[in-house]
Design a protein around this motif. Structure first.
Motif, mmCIF file in Angstrom:
data_model
loop_
_atom_site.group_PDB
_atom_site.id
_atom_site.type_symbol
_atom_site.label_atom_id
_atom_site.label_comp_id
_atom_site.label_asym_id
_atom_site.label_seq_id
_atom_site.Cartn_x
_atom_site.Cartn_y
_atom_site.Cartn_z
ATOM 1 N N ASN A 1 0.785 -1.073 0.248
ATOM 2 C CA ASN A 1 0.442 -0.259 -0.126
ATOM 3 C C ASN A 1 0.853 0.999 0.202
ATOM 4 O O ASN A 1 0.017 2.395 -0.127
ATOM 5 N N LYS A 2 2.062 0.979 -0.386
ATOM 6 C CA LYS A 2 3.023 2.092 -0.765
ATOM 7 C C LYS A 2 2.977 3.325 -1.525
ATOM 8 O O LYS A 2 2.190 2.954 -2.447
ATOM 9 N N SER A 3 2.789 4.904 -1.480
ATOM 10 C CA SER A 3 2.817 5.115 -2.569
ATOM 11 C C SER A 3 3.835 5.468 -3.854
ATOM 12 O O SER A 3 3.498 5.480 -4.586
ATOM 13 N N THR A 4 4.716 4.199 -3.530
ATOM 14 C CA THR A 4 5.828 4.071 -4.740
ATOM 15 C C THR A 4 5.367 2.528 -5.567
ATOM 16 O O THR A 4 6.700 2.564 -6.587
ATOM 17 N N THR A 5 4.554 2.014 -4.586
ATOM 18 C CA THR A 5 4.101 0.714 -5.116
ATOM 19 C C THR A 5 3.110 1.273 -6.176
ATOM 20 O O THR A 5 2.823 1.279 -6.213
ATOM 21 N N VAL A 6 3.742 0.593 -7.711
ATOM 22 C CA VAL A 6 2.783 0.783 -8.968
ATOM 23 C C VAL A 6 2.634 -0.975 -9.074
ATOM 24 O O VAL A 6 2.937 -1.879 -9.365
ATOM 25 N N LYS A 7 1.093 -0.736 -9.227
ATOM 26 C CA LYS A 7 -0.373 -1.882 -9.451
ATOM 27 C C LYS A 7 -0.032 -1.942 -11.382
ATOM 28 O O LYS A 7 -0.084 -1.238 -11.641
ATOM 29 N N LYS B 1 3.561 2.774 -18.992
ATOM 30 C CA LYS B 1 3.831 3.418 -18.255
ATOM 31 C C LYS B 1 4.529 4.653 -18.625
ATOM 32 O O LYS B 1 5.273 5.997 -18.768
ATOM 33 N N THR B 2 4.870 4.538 -20.120
ATOM 34 C CA THR B 2 5.401 5.673 -21.120
ATOM 35 C C THR B 2 6.835 5.339 -21.195
ATOM 36 O O THR B 2 7.309 6.884 -21.873
ATOM 37 N N ALA B 3 7.131 4.883 -19.873
ATOM 38 C CA ALA B 3 9.138 5.028 -20.064
ATOM 39 C C ALA B 3 9.796 4.425 -20.832
ATOM 40 O O ALA B 3 9.217 2.662 -21.241
ATOM 41 N N ALA B 4 10.971 4.217 -21.176
ATOM 42 C CA ALA B 4 11.717 3.024 -21.775
ATOM 43 C C ALA B 4 13.223 3.121 -21.282
ATOM 44 O O ALA B 4 13.288 4.539 -21.344
ATOM 45 N N GLY B 5 14.022 2.387 -21.944
ATOM 46 C CA GLY B 5 15.387 2.848 -21.380
ATOM 47 C C GLY B 5 16.184 1.316 -21.868
ATOM 48 O O GLY B 5 15.190 0.204 -22.521
ATOM 49 N N PHE B 6 16.945 0.541 -21.564
ATOM 50 C CA PHE B 6 18.404 0.829 -21.500
ATOM 51 C C PHE B 6 18.796 -0.671 -20.751
ATOM 52 O O PHE B 6 19.251 0.422 -19.871
ATOM 53 N N ILE B 7 18.749 -1.883 -20.628
ATOM 54 C CA ILE B 7 19.333 -2.682 -20.417
ATOM 55 C C ILE B 7 21.321 -2.262 -19.728
ATOM 56 O O ILE B 7 21.622 -2.775 -21.388
ATOM 57 N N THR B 8 22.196 -1.842 -19.439
ATOM 58 C CA THR B 8 23.675 -2.125 -19.584
ATOM 59 C C THR B 8 23.794 -3.236 -19.277
ATOM 60 O O THR B 8 24.382 -4.342 -18.414
ATOM 61 N N THR C 1 2.756 -6.860 -9.951
ATOM 62 C CA THR C 1 3.007 -5.021 -9.039
ATOM 63 C C THR C 1 4.720 -4.547 -9.158
ATOM 64 O O THR C 1 5.293 -5.742 -8.491
ATOM 65 N N LYS C 2 4.524 -3.882 -9.434
ATOM 66 C CA LYS C 2 6.309 -3.094 -9.168
ATOM 67 C C LYS C 2 6.578 -2.246 -8.014
ATOM 68 O O LYS C 2 5.596 -1.321 -7.816
ATOM 69 N N ILE C 3 7.586 -2.479 -7.153
ATOM 70 C CA ILE C 3 7.754 -2.226 -6.154
ATOM 71 C C ILE C 3 8.896 -1.309 -6.232
ATOM 72 O O ILE C 3 10.672 -1.693 -6.688
#
Length: 409
Positions: free
Chosen positions: A249-255, A290-297, A321-323
């Motif tokens: 239930n933390k605000s930083t957790t993304v369901k 969530k409109t984000a993108a990136g690369f794994i180094t 769920t992303k924590i």
């Protein structure tokens, strides 16, 4: 004639005055209604039958009148043998209906107490639990599915088909070898050969992750559970529930988070970074919902390893769920040494990885009551990189029933 008319009007006025007066007096002195007393009645069938590791529903008939039924409190108890051989009551439930399930074949004396204010009613029943003729093990060793997220550790699974991978993972589970899950979304799903009982007031199973990670940084893992309610031997989509741990239930957790990993182009030239360990900072592309993108180094240390599971095609999407996991560079910005945080309770890969089935919630975050579980899905719920030490990942070892009777292993 006028004389009689005036007299008649005078009588009508007098009558109206007294009628109004009588009405007013009735309103000022309403008739008092007697208060109805609350009543409570209780009935329960005298006996039930079931086989061990199967649930039977004990459903009492409870009639409450002149009171709020929601205020009633329920306590189910069973007779157990205590110290010195004396019988004592052990609480096994606090809901109106009880799904009775146990590991041992025997006859059980079960009592129900219903309390409504000062009213108390009790009922008793007998539950006969029979043998199944089967033997069981405490660990969930049946592999249902395995879908890892990218990680250099996957180079050990250099297969081109999922069937080959599953055979290898099955062997690893039996032999007790650690199975790599990778970064966010990487998962493994296993099944018990029995229903892990949701014991009242106790934690029920534990997630054992890799204890010796060397120099790698490990992430806590999240858990989904399923109870095979229809007994079809399959973890149906509508039977899965999430274990809501300390971070849920933390605000930083993304369901409902989703991330898509794209297979690296083997012919692409490496894009080196400013740090010596950044062999290819644009190695493996990812995008999320969530409109984000990136690369794994790709780090210098693991530059000869394939991070991407070769049997997964050109891309694949993982969900969950992303924590948020606190990761701090403690090497003055060099990216060579990191401190990685952890979670308090309700996860694998933490100090106490034991789980209470009662922590399960549905897709809306509402608590659910399960008599037990048959399937467990463990997945990495964080996405974090730790510089030269690479992605923060984890390795799965096994899931174990904490309440499994030693006598029937």
């Amino acid at each position: 004639m006028k004389k009689y008319l005036k007299h008649g009007l005078f009588l009508v006025a007098i009558g109206a005055f007294y009628c109004c007066s009588n009405d007013d007096s009735k309103q000022d002195n309403p008739e008092t209604q007697p208060v109805k007393e609350a009543s409570l009645s209780l009935k329960l069938a005298s006996d039930f039958t079931v086989s061990r590791y199967n649930a039977v529903t004990l459903e009492p008939q409870v009639l409450i009148e002149n009171a709020d039924a929601e205020l009633a409190k329920y306590k189910w108890t069973v007779k157990v043998t205590g110290t010195g051989g004396a019988l004592k009551d052990s609480v096994i439930g606090d809901t109106k209906n009880l799904q009775f399930i146990t590991a041992k074949a025997a006859n059980y004396a079960v009592d129900l107490t219903v309390t409504l204010g000062k009213l108390v009613k009790q009922a008793s029943t007998k539950v006969t639990v029979s043998e199944t003729g089967k033997t069981y093990t405490s660990k969930a060793l049946s592999l249902i599915d395995y879908v890892p997220a990218p990680s250099y550790n996957l180079d050990n699974y250099g297969f081109t088909t999922k069937a080959e991978v599953l055979e290898q993972v099955k062997s690893d589970l039996i032999e007790g070898n650690a199975v790599p899950l990778g970064t966010f979304g990487g998962s493994i799903t296993t099944a018990f050969d029995h229903t892990v009982i949701n014991a009242y007031g106790k934690r029920d199973f534990k997630i054992q992750m890799n204890e010796d990670s060397g120099n790698s940084k490990v992430s806590p893992v999240s858990v989904y559970v399923a109870y095979d309610a229809n007994k079809n031997g399959i973890a149906d989509d509508n039977e899965w529930y999430e274990i809501a741990g300390s971070e849920y239930n933390k605000s930083t957790t993304v369901k409902n988070y989703e991330i898509t990993y794209n297979k690296p182009n083997a012919g692409k030239a490496a894009v080196t970074g400013t740090k010596d360990w950044q062999f290819d900072k644009e190695y493996l592309k990812w995008t999320d919902n969530k409109t984000a993108a990136g690369f794994i180094t790709r780090t210098k240390k693991w530059r000869r390893y394939n991070y991407y599971p070769q049997w997964m095609g050109e891309s694949y999407t993982l969900k969950g769920t992303k924590i948020y996991l606190p990761v701090k560079d403690v090497s003055d910005g060099e990216g060579t040494t990191y401190n990685v945080g952890t979670f308090e309770w309700g996860y694998g890969g933490i100090k106490d990885p034991s789980i209470d089935i009662s922590w399960a919630v549905d897709s809306n975050g509402k608590k659910v009551h399960l008599p037990g579980i048959d399937f467990v899905k463990v997945y990495v719920s964080t996405y974090a990189e730790a510089g030269a030490t690479d992605l923060v990942t984890n390795f799965f070892t096994h899931v174990e029933d904490l309440n499994f009777p030693k006598a029937i292993k």
